[in-house]
Design an enzyme around this catalytic site. Structure first.
Site, short mmCIF file in Angstrom:
data_model
loop_
_atom_site.label_atom_id
_atom_site.label_comp_id
_atom_site.label_asym_id
_atom_site.label_seq_id
_atom_site.Cartn_x
_atom_site.Cartn_y
_atom_site.Cartn_z
N GLY A 74 51.33 47.94 34.70
CA GLY A 74 50.16 47.80 33.98
C GLY A 74 49.38 46.89 33.71
O GLY A 74 48.25 46.52 33.41
N GLU A 129 51.11 43.29 27.48
CA GLU A 129 51.39 44.69 27.91
C GLU A 129 49.79 45.27 28.22
O GLU A 129 48.74 44.91 27.32
CB GLU A 129 52.07 45.34 26.75
CG GLU A 129 52.15 47.04 27.16
CD GLU A 129 52.77 47.35 28.36
OE1 GLU A 129 52.43 46.90 29.51
OE2 GLU A 129 53.58 48.24 28.44
N ASP A 130 49.57 46.36 28.63
CA ASP A 130 48.27 46.86 29.03
C ASP A 130 47.79 47.76 27.91
O ASP A 130 46.86 47.55 27.38
CB ASP A 130 48.12 47.63 30.41
CG ASP A 130 49.31 48.75 30.21
OD1 ASP A 130 50.23 49.11 29.26
OD2 ASP A 130 49.26 49.66 31.35
N ASP A 133 50.93 52.79 22.77
CA ASP A 133 50.45 54.20 22.44
C ASP A 133 51.40 54.67 21.66
O ASP A 133 51.17 54.53 20.30
CB ASP A 133 50.66 54.76 24.06
CG ASP A 133 50.40 56.38 23.86
OD1 ASP A 133 49.61 56.71 23.00
OD2 ASP A 133 50.72 57.07 24.85
N PHE A 182 42.90 59.24 27.36
CA PHE A 182 43.40 58.68 28.35
C PHE A 182 42.77 57.82 29.30
O PHE A 182 41.66 58.32 29.70
CB PHE A 182 44.22 59.80 29.25
CG PHE A 182 45.49 59.28 30.13
CD1 PHE A 182 46.69 59.07 29.41
CD2 PHE A 182 45.35 58.69 31.54
CE1 PHE A 182 47.71 58.58 30.21
CE2 PHE A 182 46.41 58.14 32.03
CZ PHE A 182 47.57 58.03 31.48
#
Ligand code: IMP
Ligand code: MG
Length: 205
Positions: A74, A129-130, A133, A182
Site C-alpha cells: 500500500g 505506511e498508507d 486503521d 473505506f
C-alpha cells in the site's frame, strides 16, 4: 477528472465479486457508483500535503542519515512521492506484512512475510505506511523493529482512521485524518484493485 478512469473502473468492477475487508462487506455496483460521486482527496490536494510532510521530515532529520522503510504494498506510491519531495538524502527498504484470521485485539496473527534486508541498529528509521486503521499492523511492526535497536524510530502515515483503533497507536507524521470510510487509490486497494488511481476515492459498504 480524467475520463478514462471511470471506464477502467467499470471494466475492473465486473471482475469484482462480493467480498469483505476488515470485516466490512462490499456489494457489486458500489464502486462504480461511488467513484462518480466521491473523490475524497484530489491529486493536487495530495501533492500539496505530501510536500508539507516532506518539509517537516526534512527539517526534523537535518544532518542525519535517514533510512525509510515502506510497508508493501500500500505505501509504495506515497513513499515514492514522499522521498522525492525530501530535501535530505535517504536510503530505502521495504517490509511486507500479512495478517491471518479476523482482526482481534491480539496482534499475534500478524507476521512479516518479507523482511528488510539491512540492519537498522543505530540508524534513524522512518516507517512509511498508507493508512493506520485498527493500529494492529503498525504497533506490531514498530515493536519488532524496536527490538533491533534503531537510534530513532518514527512513523509516517498518509491516512489515519483514528476512530477504528483497537490498540493505542499514534503516528509521528499524518497526511490526513479521515472518518471511518473505506478508501482506495494512491496505492490503497480493495481486493488488489484501484491502487493505480491517482486520487483517493471513497467506496461504501
Ligand atoms: P490496521 O492494522 O487495521 O491498522 O491495518 C492497516 C491496513 O489495513 C492498511 O495497511 C491497509 O492495508 C488496510 N486498510 C485499512 N483501511 C483501509 C482502507 O480504507 N482502504 C484500503 N486499505 C485499508
Ligand atoms: Mg497495507
Amino acid at each position: 477528472m480524467n475520463l478514462s478512469v471511470p471506464i477502467m473502473l467499470h471494466d475492473l468492477h465486473k471482475s469484482c465479486s462480493k467480498g469483505s475487508i476488515n470485516g466490512r462487506v462490499f456489494k457489486r455496483g458500489y464502486v462504480m457508483e461511488h467513484e462518480k460521486k466521491e473523490i475524497l482527496f484530489t491529486r493536487s490536494v495530495i501533492d500539496k500535503r505530501v510536500q508539507e510532510l516532506a518539509d517537516m521530515i526534512s527539517r526534523d532529520y537535518q544532518g542525519k542519515e535517514l533510512m525509510v522503510i515502506g510497508i508493501l504494498k500500500g505505501a509504495f506510491i506515497f513513499m515514492a512521492d514522499l522521498i522525492r519531495s525530501l530535501q535530505i538524502a535517504c536510503t530505502v527498504d521495504f517490509v511486507r506484512l500479512a495478517s491471518y484470521g479476523s482482526k482481534t485485539v491480539s496482534s499475534e496473527q500478524i507476521v512479516i512475510t518479507k523482511d528488510i534486508e539491512v540492519s537498522i541498529k543505530g540508524r534513524d528509521v522512518l516507517v512509511v505506511e498508507d493508512i493506520v486503521d485498527t493500529g494492529l499492523t503498525l504497533s506490531y511492526l514498530v515493536n519488532r523493529l524496536k527490538e533491533r535497536e534503531p537510534q530513532t524510530l518514527k512513523v509516517c502515515v498518509f491516512l489515519d482512521k483514528n476512530e477504528r483503533r483497537k490498540v493505542a497507536f499514534e503516528a509521528d507524521y499524518v497526511g490526513f485524518h479521515i472518518e471511518d470510510r473505506f478508501v482506495v487509490g494512491y496505492g490503497l486497494d480493495y481486493n488488489e484493485m484501484f491502487r493505480f488511481l491517482p486520487d483517493i476515492y471513497v467506496i461504501e459498504e
